[in-house]
Write a protein that holds these residues in place. Structure first.
Motif, PDB file in Angstrom:
ATOM      1  N   LEU A 238     -18.352 -21.487  17.278  1.00  6.92           N
ATOM      2  CA  LEU A 238     -17.979 -20.754  15.994  1.00  6.92           C
ATOM      3  C   LEU A 238     -17.439 -20.790  14.579  1.00  6.92           C
ATOM      4  CD1 LEU A 238     -16.934 -17.603  18.043  1.00  6.92           C
ATOM      5  CD2 LEU A 238     -19.383 -17.820  16.791  1.00  6.92           C
ATOM      6  N   GLU A 239     -16.029 -21.997  15.322  1.00  7.92           N
ATOM      7  CA  GLU A 239     -15.609 -22.754  14.432  1.00  7.92           C
ATOM      8  C   GLU A 239     -16.592 -24.248  13.854  1.00  7.92           C
ATOM      9  OE1 GLU A 239     -12.584 -25.143  16.443  1.00  7.92           O
ATOM     10  OE2 GLU A 239     -11.280 -22.808  16.935  1.00  7.92           O
ATOM     11  N   ALA A 240     -17.455 -24.436  14.763  1.00  8.06           N
ATOM     12  CA  ALA A 240     -18.738 -25.476  13.566  1.00  8.06           C
ATOM     13  C   ALA A 240     -19.495 -24.447  12.940  1.00  8.06           C
ATOM     14  CB  ALA A 240     -19.522 -26.209  14.887  1.00  8.06           C
ATOM     15  N   ALA A 241     -19.956 -23.705  13.724  1.00 12.59           N
ATOM     16  CA  ALA A 241     -20.631 -22.668  12.439  1.00 12.59           C
ATOM     17  C   ALA A 241     -20.319 -22.400  11.248  1.00 12.59           C
ATOM     18  CB  ALA A 241     -21.300 -21.311  13.238  1.00 12.59           C
ATOM     19  N   ALA A 242     -18.361 -22.002  11.189  1.00  7.65           N
ATOM     20  CA  ALA A 242     -17.740 -21.550   9.870  1.00  7.65           C
ATOM     21  C   ALA A 242     -17.943 -23.189   9.529  1.00  7.65           C
ATOM     22  CB  ALA A 242     -16.684 -21.151  10.609  1.00  7.65           C
ATOM     23  N   ASP A 243     -17.856 -24.045   9.823  1.00  5.14           N
ATOM     24  CA  ASP A 243     -17.358 -25.674   8.836  1.00  5.14           C
ATOM     25  C   ASP A 243     -18.606 -25.626   8.249  1.00  5.14           C
ATOM     26  OD1 ASP A 243     -15.096 -25.631  10.034  1.00  5.14           O
ATOM     27  OD2 ASP A 243     -14.725 -27.221  11.583  1.00  5.14           O
TER      28      ASP A 243
ATOM     29  N   PHE B  42     -20.792 -13.061  10.179  1.00  2.00           N
ATOM     30  CA  PHE B  42     -21.712 -12.413  10.496  1.00  2.00           C
ATOM     31  C   PHE B  42     -23.584 -12.854  11.422  1.00  2.00           C
ATOM     32  CE2 PHE B  42     -25.413  -8.966  10.808  1.00  2.00           C
ATOM     33  CZ  PHE B  42     -25.151  -7.905  11.695  1.00  2.00           C
ATOM     34  N   LYS B  43     -23.290 -13.997  10.165  1.00  2.00           N
ATOM     35  CA  LYS B  43     -24.834 -14.697  11.401  1.00  2.00           C
ATOM     36  C   LYS B  43     -24.135 -15.604  12.089  1.00  2.00           C
ATOM     37  CE  LYS B  43     -28.213 -17.069   8.683  1.00  2.00           C
ATOM     38  NZ  LYS B  43     -28.674 -17.240   7.862  1.00  2.00           N
ATOM     39  N   ALA B  44     -22.794 -16.220  12.218  1.00  2.67           N
ATOM     40  CA  ALA B  44     -23.083 -17.250  13.316  1.00  2.67           C
ATOM     41  C   ALA B  44     -22.958 -16.330  14.883  1.00  2.67           C
ATOM     42  CB  ALA B  44     -21.282 -17.604  12.980  1.00  2.67           C
ATOM     43  N   PHE B  45     -22.280 -14.622  14.764  1.00  4.47           N
ATOM     44  CA  PHE B  45     -22.530 -13.359  15.821  1.00  4.47           C
ATOM     45  C   PHE B  45     -23.516 -14.029  16.483  1.00  4.47           C
ATOM     46  CE2 PHE B  45     -23.441  -9.650  17.188  1.00  4.47           C
ATOM     47  CZ  PHE B  45     -22.655  -9.399  18.133  1.00  4.47           C
TER      48      PHE B  45
ATOM     49  N   ILE C 163     -25.155 -17.554  17.671  1.00  5.45           N
ATOM     50  CA  ILE C 163     -24.094 -18.266  19.138  1.00  5.45           C
ATOM     51  C   ILE C 163     -24.644 -17.241  19.892  1.00  5.45           C
ATOM     52  CG2 ILE C 163     -22.309 -19.789  19.167  1.00  5.45           C
ATOM     53  CD1 ILE C 163     -22.703 -20.334  16.289  1.00  5.45           C
ATOM     54  N   THR C 164     -23.163 -15.820  19.568  1.00  7.89           N
ATOM     55  CA  THR C 164     -22.446 -15.082  20.273  1.00  7.89           C
ATOM     56  C   THR C 164     -23.218 -14.308  20.833  1.00  7.89           C
ATOM     57  OG1 THR C 164     -20.515 -15.080  19.251  1.00  7.89           O
ATOM     58  CG2 THR C 164     -21.307 -14.031  20.569  1.00  7.89           C
TER      59      THR C 164
END
Length: 186
Positions: A57-62, A68-71, A74-75
């Protein structure tokens, strides 16, 4: 509930028939079933989410991905085993539930577990009860085979469930909206 005026909202939404009348309604049945089976969904989901690697999730934010898209990317895919396990742990006992509908739903609540109980023990009509049980088993096996072979059905089912949940949360759950949702997905 009366002090908070929640009963007026429930009456306006059509969930209870009259003010201060909560028992023997579909709403009380729903609350009782959710209260009983929510831990069976939360525990496998929590166990699964506990194992996730937060660096993804940190990599996606970086990389500029919104939360929401990371959720969604990924999640949610990583938590699919927990969702499946929780769904099975809830669905299997809920389909055969007969105590909660009898206590909270009143005499007019029709759930398959209660119908089977009434046919077996109250009416003593064993052939009808056996036919209903076998029909339920056949429907569940066909549903399981369809979901196992076609992943698109799972996506349609999840989309329909989310659509119904959003519609119900907004309070627009009417026959027209159900028809609109069913036409949109099928």
């Amino acid at each position: 509930l009366t002090a908070l005026r929640i009963d007026h909202l429930l009456l306006a939404a059509g969930l209870i028939p009259a003010l201060d009348k909560y028992m023997n309604t579909p709403f009380s049945l729903l609350i009782g079933m959710v209260y009983s089976y929510l831990p069976f969904m939360i525990l496998p989901l929590y166990s699964n989410l506990e194992k996730h690697d937060n660096t993804l999730l940190e990599a996606a934010a970086d990389l500029g991905c919104r939360p929401f898209k990371a959720f969604l990317r990924i999640t949610l895919p990583l938590s699919k085993p927990g969702i499946i396990a929780g769904s099975m742990l809830v669905f299997i006992p809920a389909i055969g539930e007969f105590v909660i509908p009898r206590l909270l739903g009143g005499s007019d609540s029709l759930m398959i577990g209660r119908v089977l109980w009434d046919e077996f023990f109250s009416n003593r009509d064993w052939p009808v009860a056996s036919a209903v049980a076998i029909t339920l088993l056949i429907v569940l096996v066909i549903l399981w085979l369809a979901l196992r072979s076609a992943r698109i059905i799972v996506a349609v089912f999840i989309a329909l469930t989310i659509g119904l949940a959003i519609t119900a949360a907004l309070g627009f759950l009417t026959v027209g909206s159900l028809n609109l949702i069913s036409v949109a997905f099928f």
